[in-house]
Write a protein that holds these residues in place. Structure first.
Motif, PDB file in Angstrom:
ATOM      1  N   GLU A 184       3.459   5.593   7.681  1.00  0.00           N
ATOM      2  CA  GLU A 184       4.292   6.128   6.418  1.00  0.00           C
ATOM      3  C   GLU A 184       3.637   6.108   5.191  1.00  0.00           C
ATOM      4  OE1 GLU A 184       7.358   3.145   7.397  1.00  0.00           O
ATOM      5  OE2 GLU A 184       6.819   2.041   5.502  1.00  0.00           O
ATOM      6  N   ALA A 185       4.154   7.225   4.378  1.00  0.00           N
ATOM      7  CA  ALA A 185       3.313   7.380   3.045  1.00  0.00           C
ATOM      8  C   ALA A 185       4.408   7.492   1.851  1.00  0.00           C
ATOM      9  CB  ALA A 185       2.520   8.704   3.123  1.00  0.00           C
ATOM     10  N   LYS A 240       0.753  -1.324   0.007  1.00  0.00           N
ATOM     11  CA  LYS A 240       0.049  -0.054   0.041  1.00  0.00           C
ATOM     12  C   LYS A 240       0.853   1.330   0.078  1.00  0.00           C
ATOM     13  CE  LYS A 240      -4.214  -2.027   1.984  1.00  0.00           C
ATOM     14  NZ  LYS A 240      -4.997  -1.490   1.188  1.00  0.00           N
ATOM     15  N   SER A 241       0.288   2.203  -0.448  1.00  0.00           N
ATOM     16  CA  SER A 241       0.981   3.528  -0.543  1.00  0.00           C
ATOM     17  C   SER A 241       1.119   4.302   0.939  1.00  0.00           C
ATOM     18  CB  SER A 241       0.584   4.637  -1.541  1.00  0.00           C
ATOM     19  OG  SER A 241       0.636   4.013  -3.092  1.00  0.00           O
ATOM     20  N   ILE A 242      -0.006   4.067   1.564  1.00  0.00           N
ATOM     21  CA  ILE A 242      -0.051   4.588   2.798  1.00  0.00           C
ATOM     22  C   ILE A 242      -0.050   3.371   4.121  1.00  0.00           C
ATOM     23  CG2 ILE A 242      -1.215   5.924   4.628  1.00  0.00           C
ATOM     24  CD1 ILE A 242      -2.154   7.616   2.335  1.00  0.00           C
ATOM     25  N   VAL A 301       7.317   9.935   6.680  1.00  0.00           N
ATOM     26  CA  VAL A 301       7.209   9.228   8.367  1.00  0.00           C
ATOM     27  C   VAL A 301       6.729  10.105   9.439  1.00  0.00           C
ATOM     28  CG1 VAL A 301       8.141   7.741   9.798  1.00  0.00           C
ATOM     29  CG2 VAL A 301       8.819   7.521   7.623  1.00  0.00           C
ATOM     30  N   LEU A 302       5.717   9.567  10.000  1.00  0.00           N
ATOM     31  CA  LEU A 302       5.266  10.269  10.966  1.00  0.00           C
ATOM     32  C   LEU A 302       5.110   9.477  12.419  1.00  0.00           C
ATOM     33  CD1 LEU A 302       4.191  13.142  12.240  1.00  0.00           C
ATOM     34  CD2 LEU A 302       2.029  12.564  11.501  1.00  0.00           C
ATOM     35  N   ALA A 338       8.976  13.754  12.796  1.00  0.00           N
ATOM     36  CA  ALA A 338       8.443  13.262  11.624  1.00  0.00           C
ATOM     37  C   ALA A 338       9.965  13.591  10.761  1.00  0.00           C
ATOM     38  CB  ALA A 338       7.521  14.277  10.915  1.00  0.00           C
ATOM     39  N   GLY A 339       9.772  12.662   9.371  1.00  0.00           N
ATOM     40  CA  GLY A 339      10.956  12.749   8.737  1.00  0.00           C
ATOM     41  C   GLY A 339      10.646  11.960   7.253  1.00  0.00           C
TER      42      GLY A 339
END
Length: 509
Positions: free
Chosen positions: A436-437, A390-392, A446-447, A488-489
């Motif tokens: 992560e997206a 998956k993308s997210i 990433v959050l 986040a990063g």
């Protein structure tokens, strides 16, 4: 003969259900006997990951509200007959976008239900839009279809309104083939409805649906057959007797997700390999509270000859907050699990408080002095990233961090008669959850929210020397055990497991 006048367009979009729903002349029983009608409460298909939570909530609310009507018996997806190799829920979750009517009708047929309710949910910055379809399985048609702009907090009210409309369909008050929904410009005998009547009916239906915004579309259409099911493709298996997912060494659920993903088999294999064999570098920036501070308290007493007769020193780590910059370098062991190391820098504060006393004189305290501080952290990590294709994706994990605590000697030289202590070693456990997206093929956003817990190194250090008991022993407040933050990063993914050579040759195109 003059041409027949065409009614205004906007009633065509809304009156197609209303007269049948509200007009008593169309009331005919849909079911015979006293048995309650069985209703499949199917999923409402989310248009994006952001809509999943609302779609699930509405499905549960619908089941709850429909179950309150004695004339209707709720059948959940899990109550229907499973497919040969996978459950009905897996089948619905893998339904292609836009095919939820067909997929729901198949599950309803397997469950032997009289009606089914399904639809779709989409969310945007302006709000949420819900489309609801009520299916009459006996007549293989959609009897009610409407859309609603759903305001926050109206979820259960909306479900109550849908349940009432469904009850009307079950009792034959809506959906008869001879009602106004069959009106067309080519049918001279079709009934007409004026604008005032339409306005009254819109007001009534809006009231029935909890005063949510409603737009009706022309129902009474045949239930569309979904264009793809695992059963359909199983019939196309090769002469070796293997089913498509068996030839590709997939589970049925994975195969269903692959076929509905829109990716080529090579791209799907690459995505499904996830973290396995990947080198992942994730620089992160965040803010946290926890054991990010320390304090030193010192006091000493002199007599009238300026000789020190009593001294006391205490130092402890303390709670604080500050920035936390770190980078995690990990390696993927499986498509979902990785291990790695972490190095970072924390900011914090150190407070020094020293009180000089003179025997026989009133105590005069001094103001504490604070220093900005930073320290390096080293750690180990284990991470889990679910649904790698998956993308997210959700992610969670944990680890341990080691860091050197603070000592007053890092900031200021103390007099010889006050004891000083070495900086302690701190051990901190960490757990985190987040997501992560995918930004590009090799980069993710990433959050995550880390939760920290002190495991070692927080005991205070104290010392007292002297010939008299003049100084009061005071220990600075220690740290809280648990801390929390947010970071986040980006995550850069390199290398990785490659799909098997020639894998495209066995794809059924």
């Amino acid at each position: 003969m003059p041409p027949r006048e065409t009614p205004p367009c906007y009633p065509c979009a809304v009156h197609v259900l209303l007269l049948a729903l509200l007009g008593p002349s169309f009331v005919q029983p849909a079911l015979a006997g006293d048995e309650p009608a069985s209703i499949l409460v199917s999923a409402l298909q989310p248009s994006s990951p952001d809509a999943i939570a609302l779609a699930t909530l509405l499905e549960n609310y619908l089941a709850q509200e429909i179950g309150l009507d004695k004339d209707m018996k709720v059948v959940r997806i899990e109550d229907t007959k499973p497919f040969e190799d996978y459950s009905a829920r897996v089948y619905i979750q893998g339904c292609p976008p836009g095919d939820i009517l067909g997929c729901s009708s198949i599950v309803a047929e397997r469950g032997g239900t009289d009606f089914a309710v399904t639809g779709s949910v989409s969310t945007s910055a302006e709000g949420s839009e819900v489309e609801v379809d009520i299916l009459d399985m006996k007549q293989s048609r959609v009897v009610v279809s409407f859309k609603s702009q759903l305001a926050t907090g109206d979820d259960q009210v909306f479900a109550q309104g849908v349940a009432r409309v469904l009850a009307a369909a079950v009792r034959g008050q809506v959906g008869e083939e001879t009602d106004i929904r069959n009106t067309s410009d080519d049918d001279d005998a079709a009934p007409r409805i004026d604008n005032d009547a339409v306005a009254r009916q819109i007001a009534q239906l809006s009231k029935d649906l909890g005063e949510v915004t409603v737009a009706l579309s022309r129902p009474n259409r045949v239930i569309p057959k979904t264009t793809y099911t695992v059963d359909d493709l199983a019939e196309q298996s090769n002469t070796d007797g293997l089913k498509p997912w068996e030839r590709l060494k997939m589970t049925p659920g994975e195969y269903l997700r692959y076929k509905n993903s829109g990716f080529s088999l090579m791209d799907w294999r690459t995505r499904s390999a996830g973290r396995q064999g990947q080198l992942m570098i994730a620089p992160m920036f965040g803010y946290a509270n926890g054991t990010m501070a320390a304090g030193f308290y010192g006091a000493y007493a002199t007599d009238d000859t300026t000789q020190v007769v009593d001294s006391y020193s205490a130092e402890t780590q303390q709670s604080g907050s500050g920035a936390w910059i770190n980078a995690v370098v990990g390696y993927g062991l499986t498509p979902t699990i990785d291990v790695g190391v972490s190095v970072g820098v924390q900011t914090g504060t150190f407070t020094r408080d020293v009180d000089p006393l003179v025997v026989g004189q009133p105590v005069e305290t001094t103001d504490p002095t604070s220093f900005s501080a930073s320290r390096i952290t080293l750690g180990a990590r284990v991470g889990v990233g679910l649904f790698p294709a998956k993308s997210i994706r959700p992610r969670f994990g944990g680890g341990l961090d080691w860091m050197r605590g603070y000592s007053v000697t890092q900031f200021e030289q103390m007099p010889d008669w006050l004891a000083v202590f070495p900086a302690p070693s701190l051990l901190v456990g960490q757990a985190y959850a987040g997501g992560e997206a995918r930004i590009s093929k090799n980069v993710d956003f990433v959050l995550q929210v880390p939760l920290t817990m002190m495991l070692a190194g927080t005991q205070p250090s104290t010392s007292r020397t002297g010939s008299q008991d003049v100084v009061t022993e005071t220990v600075p407040n220690g740290p809280k055990v648990v801390g929390v933050g947010v970071s986040a990063g980006v995550q850069v993914r390199l290398l990785g497991k490659k799909p098997s050579e020639g894998i495209d040759e066995i794809d059924e195109n």
